[in-house]
Design an enzyme around this catalytic site. Structure first.
Site, PDB file in Angstrom:
ATOM      1  N   ASN A   9      61.474 102.061  29.808  1.00  0.00           N
ATOM      2  CA  ASN A   9      61.417 102.506  28.415  1.00  0.00           C
ATOM      3  C   ASN A   9      61.688 104.007  28.404  1.00  0.00           C
ATOM      4  O   ASN A   9      60.826 104.795  28.763  1.00  0.00           O
ATOM      5  CB  ASN A   9      60.035 102.189  27.828  1.00  0.00           C
ATOM      6  CG  ASN A   9      59.852 102.779  26.442  1.00  0.00           C
ATOM      7  OD1 ASN A   9      60.819 103.176  25.791  1.00  0.00           O
ATOM      8  ND2 ASN A   9      58.608 102.841  25.992  1.00  0.00           N
ATOM      9  N   TRP A  10      62.895 104.361  27.973  1.00  0.00           N
ATOM     10  CA  TRP A  10      63.291 105.776  28.039  1.00  0.00           C
ATOM     11  C   TRP A  10      62.715 106.604  26.900  1.00  0.00           C
ATOM     12  O   TRP A  10      62.863 107.830  26.890  1.00  0.00           O
ATOM     13  CB  TRP A  10      64.818 105.878  28.029  1.00  0.00           C
ATOM     14  CG  TRP A  10      65.452 105.467  29.334  1.00  0.00           C
ATOM     15  CD1 TRP A  10      64.814 105.262  30.542  1.00  0.00           C
ATOM     16  CD2 TRP A  10      66.849 105.230  29.579  1.00  0.00           C
ATOM     17  NE1 TRP A  10      65.733 104.919  31.498  1.00  0.00           N
ATOM     18  CE2 TRP A  10      66.979 104.893  30.949  1.00  0.00           C
ATOM     19  CE3 TRP A  10      67.984 105.278  28.777  1.00  0.00           C
ATOM     20  CZ2 TRP A  10      68.227 104.601  31.518  1.00  0.00           C
ATOM     21  CZ3 TRP A  10      69.223 104.993  29.346  1.00  0.00           C
ATOM     22  CH2 TRP A  10      69.335 104.659  30.704  1.00  0.00           C
ATOM     23  N   LYS A  11      62.141 105.980  25.899  1.00  0.00           N
ATOM     24  CA  LYS A  11      61.596 106.733  24.754  1.00  0.00           C
ATOM     25  C   LYS A  11      62.693 107.661  24.194  1.00  0.00           C
ATOM     26  O   LYS A  11      63.847 107.264  24.143  1.00  0.00           O
ATOM     27  CB  LYS A  11      60.323 107.467  25.166  1.00  0.00           C
ATOM     28  CG  LYS A  11      59.348 106.503  25.875  1.00  0.00           C
ATOM     29  CD  LYS A  11      57.993 107.051  26.128  1.00  0.00           C
ATOM     30  CE  LYS A  11      57.158 105.988  26.848  1.00  0.00           C
ATOM     31  NZ  LYS A  11      55.772 106.355  27.032  1.00  0.00           N
ATOM     32  N   HIS A  93      55.273  98.855  20.764  1.00  0.00           N
ATOM     33  CA  HIS A  93      54.831  99.845  21.755  1.00  0.00           C
ATOM     34  C   HIS A  93      53.695 100.686  21.168  1.00  0.00           C
ATOM     35  O   HIS A  93      53.683 100.964  19.963  1.00  0.00           O
ATOM     36  CB  HIS A  93      56.002 100.738  22.167  1.00  0.00           C
ATOM     37  CG  HIS A  93      55.645 101.648  23.299  1.00  0.00           C
ATOM     38  ND1 HIS A  93      55.015 102.842  23.094  1.00  0.00           N
ATOM     39  CD2 HIS A  93      55.781 101.501  24.635  1.00  0.00           C
ATOM     40  CE1 HIS A  93      54.791 103.407  24.283  1.00  0.00           C
ATOM     41  NE2 HIS A  93      55.254 102.618  25.222  1.00  0.00           N
ATOM     42  N   GLU A  95      53.094 103.729  21.127  1.00  0.00           N
ATOM     43  CA  GLU A  95      53.497 104.925  20.379  1.00  0.00           C
ATOM     44  C   GLU A  95      53.955 104.550  18.974  1.00  0.00           C
ATOM     45  O   GLU A  95      53.738 105.302  18.019  1.00  0.00           O
ATOM     46  CB  GLU A  95      54.588 105.680  21.159  1.00  0.00           C
ATOM     47  CG  GLU A  95      53.987 106.414  22.347  1.00  0.00           C
ATOM     48  CD  GLU A  95      54.902 106.560  23.541  1.00  0.00           C
ATOM     49  OE1 GLU A  95      56.129 106.455  23.404  1.00  0.00           O
ATOM     50  OE2 GLU A  95      54.359 106.776  24.655  1.00  0.00           O
ATOM     51  N   GLU A 165      49.801  97.353  28.200  1.00  0.00           N
ATOM     52  CA  GLU A 165      49.851  98.793  28.411  1.00  0.00           C
ATOM     53  C   GLU A 165      48.590  99.444  27.846  1.00  0.00           C
ATOM     54  O   GLU A 165      48.532  99.759  26.646  1.00  0.00           O
ATOM     55  CB  GLU A 165      51.075  99.397  27.719  1.00  0.00           C
ATOM     56  CG  GLU A 165      52.390  98.853  28.228  1.00  0.00           C
ATOM     57  CD  GLU A 165      53.528  99.840  27.999  1.00  0.00           C
ATOM     58  OE1 GLU A 165      54.149 100.235  28.977  1.00  0.00           O
ATOM     59  OE2 GLU A 165      53.747 100.232  26.853  1.00  0.00           O
ATOM     60  N   GLY A 171      51.578 107.661  30.205  1.00  0.00           N
ATOM     61  CA  GLY A 171      51.985 109.061  30.301  1.00  0.00           C
ATOM     62  C   GLY A 171      50.890 110.008  30.739  1.00  0.00           C
ATOM     63  O   GLY A 171      51.037 111.224  30.653  1.00  0.00           O
ATOM     64  N   SER A 211      51.817 104.648  33.545  1.00  0.00           N
ATOM     65  CA  SER A 211      51.850 105.483  34.746  1.00  0.00           C
ATOM     66  C   SER A 211      52.178 104.711  36.011  1.00  0.00           C
ATOM     67  O   SER A 211      51.632 104.997  37.080  1.00  0.00           O
ATOM     68  CB  SER A 211      50.533 106.263  34.891  1.00  0.00           C
ATOM     69  OG  SER A 211      50.335 107.128  33.778  1.00  0.00           O
ATOM     70  N   GLY A 232      57.732 103.986  31.865  1.00  0.00           N
ATOM     71  CA  GLY A 232      58.151 105.093  31.017  1.00  0.00           C
ATOM     72  C   GLY A 232      58.728 106.226  31.852  1.00  0.00           C
ATOM     73  O   GLY A 232      59.881 106.189  32.275  1.00  0.00           O
ATOM     74  N   GLY A 233      57.912 107.230  32.125  1.00  0.00           N
ATOM     75  CA  GLY A 233      58.383 108.444  32.796  1.00  0.00           C
ATOM     76  C   GLY A 233      59.187 108.182  34.059  1.00  0.00           C
ATOM     77  O   GLY A 233      60.236 108.809  34.283  1.00  0.00           O
TER      78      GLY A 233
HETATM   79  P1  PGA Z   1      54.553 105.777  31.365  1.00  0.00           P
HETATM   80  O1  PGA Z   1      54.917 105.007  29.993  1.00  0.00           O
HETATM   81  O2  PGA Z   1      55.109 104.929  32.495  1.00  0.00           O
HETATM   82  O3  PGA Z   1      55.231 107.093  31.250  1.00  0.00           O
HETATM   83  O4  PGA Z   1      53.067 105.878  31.425  1.00  0.00           O
HETATM   84  C1  PGA Z   1      54.866 103.613  29.905  1.00  0.00           C
HETATM   85  C2  PGA Z   1      55.273 103.167  28.527  1.00  0.00           C
HETATM   86  O5  PGA Z   1      54.945 103.851  27.550  1.00  0.00           O
HETATM   87  O6  PGA Z   1      55.928 102.109  28.359  1.00  0.00           O
END
Ligand code: PGA
Length: 252
Positions: A9-11, A93, A95, A165, A171, A211, A232-233
């Site tokens: 997930n590149w956001k 998600h 967010e 999640e 994050g 994470s 994510g990251g």
């Molecule tokens: P993260 O994000 O791996 O940076 O914690 C995961 C996500 O939000 O899907």
């Protein structure tokens, strides 16, 4: 029997050119036994999908609107996602839920529309820190799964991946322990079994997200109910994401 599935997930990261370059470099690192997906921002979907054509890399949008069209400034529809060549959509998600007011009912409406359009879906669920502290994790997950997937027929579940999640792990570097994540995944699978029957629930892939890094992925993916990850990251660098995908390959 469940094929592992690792999605990035590149956001709000990467231009169209960067996305296409990433897909090209990732292609050589897709393990035979693992399904791999990427969720680029809307502006990079078409280029990512074109670059992924003929490769085993699925392209997912990060969100969509449930209406077929209309006065929804800033939104895009399922048809528009399909038009880019993308294969699926990430729905709910945390967010989206926390920053943009997304509800379980909205998730449910989007899931139905995605299914009708022929888009695969990743539906994200997870408790906040406060909910975990209050002992409400299981109840929260049950609500999110039951409301988010309401009205879905058991055969439709084949196109749905659930991503667990925990919000406190996203994050933050605070990865859930493999045992804690496994307990949540087993609970989600039990909720799915109650709603759709055991056979359908056993076939659903449940990703862990929060994470995940190359050095903690293998122990998470080794848990019996963890069927890959939503990253994510660590999905922004090809080497890290490829290492995480490799960690999802079943060990003989
Ligand atoms: P993260 O994000 O791996 O940076 O914690 C995961 C996500 O939000 O899907």
């Amino acid at each position: 029997m469940r094929r592992p599935f690792v999605a990035g997930n590149w956001k709000m990261h990467k231009t169209a050119a960067e996305a296409a370059e990433f897909v090209g470099r990732l292609a050589a690192h897709v393990p035979a036994e693992v399904d791999v997906g990427l969720c680029p921002p809307y502006t990079a979907l078409a280029e990512a999908a074109a670059a992924a054509a003929g490769l085993r890399i699925a392209i997912y949008a990060q969100n969509m609107h449930q209406a077929p069209g209309g006065a929804y400034t800033g939104e895009i529809s399922a048809e528009m996602i399909l038009d880019t060549g993308a294969n699926g959509v990430l729905i709910g998600h945390s967010e989206r839920r926390q920053l943009f007011g997304e509800t379980d009912e909205g998730v449910n409406a989007k899931l139905a529309v995605a299914h009708d359009a022929g888009l695969w879906a990743i539906v994200a669920v997870g408790e906040t820190d406060a909910e975990r502290e209050a002992g409400e994790t299981e109840a929260r997950l049950e609500t999110q799964v039951a409301r988010g997937l309401a009205g879905i027929a058991a055969p439709q579940l084949a196109d749905v991946t659930v991503a667990y999640e925990p919000v406190w792990a996203i994050g933050t570097g605070r990865t859930a322990t493999p045992e804690l994540a496994q307990a949540a995944h087993a609970h989600i699978r039990a909720v799915l079994a109650g709603l759709f029957g055991d056979e359908a629930a056993q076939a659903v892939r449940i990703q862990y997200g929060g994470s995940v890094k190359p050095d903690n992925a293998a122990e998470l993916f080794a848990q019996p109910d963890i069927d890959g990850g939503l990253i994510g990251g660590a999905s922004l660098a090809v080497d890290d994401f490829a290492a995480i995908a490799a960690a999802a390959a079943p060990r003989s």
